[in-house]
Design an enzyme around this catalytic site. Structure first.
Site, short mmCIF file in Angstrom:
data_model
loop_
_atom_site.label_atom_id
_atom_site.label_comp_id
_atom_site.label_asym_id
_atom_site.label_seq_id
_atom_site.Cartn_x
_atom_site.Cartn_y
_atom_site.Cartn_z
N TYR A 99 -12.22 10.66 2.11
CA TYR A 99 -11.86 9.55 0.36
C TYR A 99 -12.64 10.95 -0.02
O TYR A 99 -14.60 10.51 -0.06
CB TYR A 99 -11.92 8.27 -0.26
CG TYR A 99 -10.61 7.35 0.33
CD1 TYR A 99 -9.59 7.07 -0.11
CD2 TYR A 99 -10.81 7.21 2.18
CE1 TYR A 99 -8.63 6.81 0.27
CE2 TYR A 99 -9.77 6.20 2.57
CZ TYR A 99 -8.85 6.07 1.71
OH TYR A 99 -7.80 5.45 2.04
N ASN A 121 0.60 -0.90 -0.16
CA ASN A 121 0.00 -0.07 0.44
C ASN A 121 0.87 1.57 0.32
O ASN A 121 1.94 1.39 0.86
CB ASN A 121 -1.11 0.03 1.54
CG ASN A 121 -2.04 1.23 1.14
OD1 ASN A 121 -2.19 1.32 -0.25
ND2 ASN A 121 -2.85 1.48 2.48
#
Length: 715
Positions: free
Chosen positions: A69, A18
């Site tokens: 987000y 990630n």
């Protein structure tokens, strides 16, 4: 991650767990978003994920602890895999809202339990404005409380994947009142899909419909291969048309075209049988003319491009029609301009630089500021002009002037850089329009840029608003999905591949063309000069007339690393001359024999060097199925596939239908190299090495002295 200054960056990731690549603003967790003021992000990205990835605004807040987000684009998996709480409309797009819980997971306060808030756009985009505050407001109306802000950042995230992104525009604004982006919402249902003419704020980019794919009418309308793959509109009422579905009733329309020689060409735009404006082209230089804010019907509408004048001075060549959101190419200062000094030159991957004409230095008898039809400048008399100093780090750019004529008189404004006239902008009526001159070559460093009216009579009076300088080849065709003629237009957001063939023309070339014609596929052929003669003339003209691109593969197909500088130039010039004389095409690309290069070749050859992905199709022992399987198993977006059409290469002819059908099933579109460069936002002239297997990332690791080992392909 490579920082480019001004908040811009490039990032690569390869088989990582990630990674978050982000630039933004850190807050001190003492204020809520309403106390901080409006937050908005204006961005543009060449975004190429391969696997799971998000393109988003990202951040945290405390009290409560929330990770948030706002996702505008993503890779193979659409986040976050939860049940939608409803939809909201912000910045003209529909977003689904989600809330998820993370239990004992890493956070800005260590491993703990916290909430995640999500807004995920229902249709992907890679440029535009995100009104962050409007999302915060909408979340709170849906019961998702926001705390004190810790961070707001523009983020490219890769999760267990690979990919690449080039953030070429990034402006983060904080403070003041909200930007006015609507945040209406609903608790159920999803938005209808965008029409083919989706908004692409701040650019000439949008839906792209190739003119040669439209229905032709008139006595002389027909396909052409030069100065581009398009159509010629000669006679009175020659035209092309197609059916477009619109879900909204206002758009900008851009026509890419040219005049036949130095005569003025005008092409009328009709929608639903009503004339909506006229595109003007004043010379043979390829340009783009934009009609702003056209109102039209919704649903299926017939769109026509028609030459209505009744004399030959109006002959026009048309390449493609680009439909963008209303206001899509408006001028206006983005905040990045710093006056007459400090204007950074745009590289091939840089941002567009907008200069307001009223801020330039004025000269001439009548030049002065105006407030209508925009805040700009009037240029009335002979040699009225405005000018300023621009710093260029690269030597080729696109130039767009936003302006209008004084009434229905024709207005023309010359572009002068470093005391050399580089082209002319034309405005045929009082409607506000934008005219783009593409691929202008000029000096580097500080240069005087001048806009001047040189004609000596009043019919040339012009009003000008702003000058936009963009990376060469960038002012066209990127965002939006096509809903025009099925199978004939390119979706710039979709996956693309370029088929290329080396070593022709030959008898095998004719068999290759038969297959390409059957599937409606355009390709690029790298020709050997000594194969170009009267006996292959019909093949060459068939290639060109069908819309294929012709490129240079040397004259003798010898290893050019052993040649002198002058011998290398002779190889290139002879082949270019032969291609031009037989077809009218001027080659843009060069593929070295045996993919073998050295510094002398880079010095002597002023063309883009192209490599490609191979499948050993020059080896007789490689079967047709092996060739096809290699291509299909290794296909990727932006790929350049290298095949061969030398005499007797029958296995490639047999493999080609399987390759085309297999790639189509994988969702790929077939384009020529020029269009691949254009759609991917790359300027072929700004990179000094060899473009590799994928256009998205040039072969930066290939040494300029020579490749590790020449691959001896057949002559």
């Amino acid at each position: 991650m490579t920082l480019k200054g001004g908040g811009l960056f490039e990032c690569w990731w390869q088989n990582i767990g990630n990674a978050l690549f982000r630039k933004g603003i850190k807050f001190d967790c003492t204020k809520t978003y309403s106390q901080i003021g409006n937050i908005s992000v204006n961005y543009g990205v060449n975004y190429q994920p391969n696997g799971n990835s998000y393109l988003c605004v990202y951040g945290w807040c405390r009290n409560p602890l929330v990770e948030y987000y706002i996702v505008d684009n993503w890779g193979t998996w659409r986040p976050p895999g939860a049940t939608s709480k409803g939809t909201i409309t912000v910045d003209g797009g529909t977003y689904e809202v989600y809330e998820t819980t993370r239990v004992n997971q890493p956070s800005i306060d260590g491993n703990t339990t916290f909430q995640q808030y999500w807004s995920v756009r229902t249709s992907k985009r890679s440029s535009g404005t995100i009104s962050v505050t409007e999302h915060f407001k909408a979340w709170e109306r849906m019961g998702m409380k926001m705390g004190q802000l810790y961070e707001a950042a523009f983020n490219v995230e890769g999760y267990q994947s690979s990919g690449w992104a080039d953030v070429y525009k990034l402006d983060i604004a904080v403070g003041g009142s909200a930007s006015g982006g609507s945040s209406s919402g609903s608790s159920s249902g999803s938005s209808s899909s965008n029409d083919g003419a989706s908004s692409a704020p701040g650019t000439n980019q949008g839906t792209v419909i190739e003119c040669e794919s439209m229905t032709k009418s008139g006595q002389y309308t027909g396909n052409i291969s030069s100065p581009f793959s398009g159509v010629a509109l000669y006679a009175n009422n020659d035209g092309v048309s197609y059916t477009q579905n619109f879900t909204s009733g206002t758009h900008d329309f851009t026509l890419r075209g040219a005049s036949n020689g130095s005569n003025m060409a005008q092409v009328d735009l009709y929608i639903g049988g009503q004339k909506k404006g006229t595109f003007y082209f004043g010379d043979a230089n390829i340009a783009e003319y934009t009609i702003k804010g056209v109102s039209h019907g919704t649903g299926n509408q017939k769109v026509e491009l028609k030459v209505s004048a009744d004399d030959g001075s109006w002959d026009a060549f048309a390449d493609c029609l680009i439909i963008g959101g209303s206001g899509a190419t408006s001028g206006g200062n983005t905040g990045s301009n710093t006056g007459n000094t400090g204007n950074t030159g745009n590289t091939g991957s840089g941002t567009s630089n907008i200069k307001q004409c009223e801020s330039m230095t004025k000269s001439g008898q009548y030049t002065g500021n105006i407030s209508s039809p925009f805040s700009g400048v009037a240029l009335y008399a002979n040699n009225d002009a405005v000018s300023y100093t621009q710093y260029f780090s690269e030597g080729t750019h696109d130039f767009t002037l936003r302006g209008a004529s004084n009434g229905d008189n024709m207005a023309r404004v010359d572009l002068v850089i470093g005391n050399e006239t580089k082209g002319t902008f034309y405005f045929g009526d009082a409607y506000i329009a934008e005219y783009t001159i593409s691929n202008v070559s000029h000096g580097t460093g500080n240069q005087t840029v001048k806009l001047v009216v040189t004609a000596d009579d009043g019919q040339w009076d012009a009003y000008i608003d702003s000058l936009t300088i963009s990376p060469a080849g960038s002012v066209s065709t990127e965002n939006g999905s096509n809903s025009g003629n099925s199978g004939s237009s390119i979706n710039p957001n979709g996956k693309m591949i370029a088929l290329t063939f080396d070593d022709g023309p030959s008898s095998t070339t004719s068999q290759i063309l038969d297959v390409l014609d059957k599937y409606g596929v355009k390709a690029t052929f790298f020709l050997i000069g000594q194969n170009i003669n009267d006996s292959t003339k019909s093949i060459l003209q068939r290639q060109s007339n069908a819309g294929h691109e012709l490129a240079n593969h040397s004259y003798s197909h010898s290893d050019m690393t052993t040649m002198s500088w002058s011998s290398i130039q002779n190889e290139i010039n002879q082949t270019n001359h032969l291609i031009k004389s037989y077809t009218g095409q001027t080659p843009k690309f060069f593929r070295p024999p045996y993919i073998s290069v050295n510094r002398t070749m880079y010095s002597a050859i002023d063309m883009a060097f192209i490599q490609g992905s191979m499948c050993n199709d020059w080896e007789n022992s490689t079967s047709a199925s092996q060739r096809a399987n290699t291509v299909l198993q290794n296909a990727c977006d932006g790929q350049i596939i290298l095949l061969h059409d030398f005499n007797g290469n029958n296995n490639t002819v047999q493999a080609l239908p399987t390759i085309i059908e297999g790639l189509k099933n994988q969702g790929y579109q077939f384009v020529t190299l020029s269009k691949l460069f254009r759609y991917k936002g790359k300027n072929a002239n700004v990179y000094s090495g060899i473009y590799g297997k994928r256009l998205l990332i040039p072969s930066k690791n290939l040494p300029k002295s020579f490749l590790p080992a020449p691959m001896y392909l057949p002559a």
